[in-house]
Every structure is written in structure tokens, then in C-alpha cells.
Design a protein around this motif. Structure first.
Motif, PDB file in Angstrom:
ATOM      1  N   GLY A  10    -115.716 -38.109  14.468  1.00 25.14           N
ATOM      2  CA  GLY A  10    -116.115 -36.851  15.292  1.00 25.14           C
ATOM      3  C   GLY A  10    -115.855 -37.433  16.932  1.00 25.14           C
ATOM      4  O   GLY A  10    -115.703 -36.549  17.719  1.00 25.14           O
ATOM      5  N   GLN A  11    -116.428 -38.611  16.976  1.00 26.21           N
ATOM      6  CA  GLN A  11    -116.415 -38.963  18.507  1.00 26.21           C
ATOM      7  C   GLN A  11    -114.915 -39.177  18.878  1.00 26.21           C
ATOM      8  O   GLN A  11    -114.360 -38.665  20.121  1.00 26.21           O
ATOM      9  CB  GLN A  11    -117.110 -40.353  18.738  1.00 26.21           C
ATOM     10  N   ARG A  12    -113.955 -39.596  18.117  1.00 30.87           N
ATOM     11  CA  ARG A  12    -112.656 -39.570  18.340  1.00 30.87           C
ATOM     12  C   ARG A  12    -111.989 -38.288  18.762  1.00 30.87           C
ATOM     13  O   ARG A  12    -111.324 -38.053  19.670  1.00 30.87           O
ATOM     14  CB  ARG A  12    -111.804 -40.385  17.267  1.00 30.87           C
ATOM     15  N   THR A  13    -112.423 -37.563  17.702  1.00 26.57           N
ATOM     16  CA  THR A  13    -111.933 -35.949  17.983  1.00 26.57           C
ATOM     17  C   THR A  13    -112.537 -35.381  19.379  1.00 26.57           C
ATOM     18  O   THR A  13    -111.759 -34.899  19.867  1.00 26.57           O
ATOM     19  CB  THR A  13    -112.322 -35.300  16.572  1.00 26.57           C
ATOM     20  N   PHE A  14    -113.515 -35.536  19.282  1.00 29.99           N
ATOM     21  CA  PHE A  14    -114.243 -35.246  20.811  1.00 29.99           C
ATOM     22  C   PHE A  14    -113.453 -35.660  21.862  1.00 29.99           C
ATOM     23  O   PHE A  14    -113.195 -34.767  22.697  1.00 29.99           O
ATOM     24  CB  PHE A  14    -115.600 -35.731  20.960  1.00 29.99           C
ATOM     25  N   LEU A  15    -113.006 -37.027  21.852  1.00 31.05           N
ATOM     26  CA  LEU A  15    -112.239 -37.204  23.025  1.00 31.05           C
ATOM     27  C   LEU A  15    -110.817 -36.518  23.059  1.00 31.05           C
ATOM     28  O   LEU A  15    -110.119 -36.302  24.161  1.00 31.05           O
ATOM     29  CB  LEU A  15    -112.041 -39.013  23.020  1.00 31.05           C
ATOM     30  N   HIS A  72    -119.684 -42.720  27.251  1.00 32.68           N
ATOM     31  CA  HIS A  72    -120.293 -43.614  26.348  1.00 32.68           C
ATOM     32  C   HIS A  72    -119.174 -43.760  25.476  1.00 32.68           C
ATOM     33  O   HIS A  72    -118.910 -45.045  24.777  1.00 32.68           O
ATOM     34  CB  HIS A  72    -121.555 -43.303  25.922  1.00 32.68           C
ATOM     35  N   VAL A  73    -118.600 -42.685  25.000  1.00 36.41           N
ATOM     36  CA  VAL A  73    -117.542 -42.832  23.650  1.00 36.41           C
ATOM     37  C   VAL A  73    -116.333 -43.440  24.087  1.00 36.41           C
ATOM     38  O   VAL A  73    -115.694 -44.258  23.496  1.00 36.41           O
ATOM     39  CB  VAL A  73    -117.271 -41.355  23.223  1.00 36.41           C
ATOM     40  N   ARG A  74    -115.930 -43.326  25.516  1.00 39.11           N
ATOM     41  CA  ARG A  74    -114.758 -43.997  25.920  1.00 39.11           C
ATOM     42  C   ARG A  74    -114.818 -45.516  26.057  1.00 39.11           C
ATOM     43  O   ARG A  74    -114.130 -46.447  25.598  1.00 39.11           O
ATOM     44  CB  ARG A  74    -114.309 -43.379  27.325  1.00 39.11           C
ATOM     45  N   ARG A  75    -116.359 -46.095  26.339  1.00 40.96           N
ATOM     46  CA  ARG A  75    -116.541 -47.436  26.329  1.00 40.96           C
ATOM     47  C   ARG A  75    -116.471 -48.068  24.844  1.00 40.96           C
ATOM     48  O   ARG A  75    -116.184 -49.130  24.666  1.00 40.96           O
ATOM     49  CB  ARG A  75    -117.940 -47.664  26.907  1.00 40.96           C
ATOM     50  N   ALA A  79    -114.018 -50.844  23.424  1.00 39.66           N
ATOM     51  CA  ALA A  79    -114.464 -51.933  22.778  1.00 39.66           C
ATOM     52  C   ALA A  79    -113.909 -52.364  21.355  1.00 39.66           C
ATOM     53  O   ALA A  79    -113.622 -53.408  21.023  1.00 39.66           O
ATOM     54  CB  ALA A  79    -116.053 -51.842  22.803  1.00 39.66           C
ATOM     55  N   SER A  80    -113.895 -50.925  20.639  1.00 36.36           N
ATOM     56  CA  SER A  80    -113.115 -51.042  19.481  1.00 36.36           C
ATOM     57  C   SER A  80    -111.810 -51.536  19.393  1.00 36.36           C
ATOM     58  O   SER A  80    -111.365 -52.600  18.659  1.00 36.36           O
ATOM     59  CB  SER A  80    -113.310 -49.862  18.833  1.00 36.36           C
ATOM     60  N   GLU A  81    -110.987 -51.011  20.253  1.00 34.86           N
ATOM     61  CA  GLU A  81    -109.602 -51.606  20.543  1.00 34.86           C
ATOM     62  C   GLU A  81    -109.731 -52.957  21.160  1.00 34.86           C
ATOM     63  O   GLU A  81    -108.585 -53.727  20.660  1.00 34.86           O
ATOM     64  CB  GLU A  81    -108.854 -50.580  21.528  1.00 34.86           C
ATOM     65  N   LEU A  82    -110.289 -53.313  22.010  1.00 38.09           N
ATOM     66  CA  LEU A  82    -110.410 -54.588  22.240  1.00 38.09           C
ATOM     67  C   LEU A  82    -110.743 -55.552  21.283  1.00 38.09           C
ATOM     68  O   LEU A  82    -110.098 -56.826  21.246  1.00 38.09           O
ATOM     69  CB  LEU A  82    -111.281 -54.706  23.632  1.00 38.09           C
TER      70      LEU A  82
END
Length: 97
Positions: A10-15, A72-75, A79-82
């Protein structure tokens, strides 16, 4: 605010909606259907207890709450990608059956 926990999909979809300005464009970007994107946005709005977008003639306009949440979602996304770059073994492996 609701006690429901927003999920990462949901958060990825939001972005994606935030970045593209429309449900349809976000759906294309994510390889989903427009109703799936709409459902995920509605579920996220329900979970946080706030509307995230309003409609106008040019598409969806993020609310102040959406802009605040996006930080916050972008952070989390970064962090997930990193973590995957630093620890590739943490990446989710898909199985073909």
C-alpha cells in the motif's frame, strides 16, 4: 488514527500515485490494475484515518497529510533499497513453479 498497520504494498502504491498523479498511471507503473491501486489507496487512507488525495481536473492532488506521509515512506523505501544493495541475501527471491 486507526490501529491498523499499513502494509508495504500500500505504501509503495501510495508513492506511485503521488509521483504519477493518477491511479491509472500508477497502475501501469506498478503492473497492477487501476481498481487494485484504488483499493490500496483506500485501505491506506482507512488505516491512517485521513484522506490522502483530492481530485481536480488535472488528476489527484496530495493532501498535506499525504505530503507528510511521503517523507516517511520515501525514507523507508530508500532504507529498503539500501539494505538490499548492502546485503543482497536479504532480497526476496521469487520462485517459479
Amino acid at each position: 488514527m486507526s490501529t491498523l498497520s499499513p502494509d508495504w504494498d500500500g505504501q509503495r502504491t501510495f508513492l506511485a500515485v503521488l509521483d504519477t498523479g493518477s491511479l491509472s498511471a500508477a497502475a501501469r507503473m506498478l503492473g497492477l490494475t487501476q481498481p487494485t491501486v484504488r483499493h490500496r489507496i483506500e485501505a491506506l487512507e482507512h488505516a491512517i484515518g485521513q484522506p490522502l488525495f483530492s481530485r481536480n481536473v488535472n488528476g489527484l492532488v496530495p493532501t498535506d497529510e499525504a505530503r507528510e506521509l511521503a517523507v516517511h515512506v520515501r525514507r523507508m523505501a530508500f532504507a529498503s533499497e539500501l539494505s538490499i544493495v548492502q546485503r543482497p541475501e536479504w532480497a526476496v527471491k521469487s520462485r517459479v513453479m
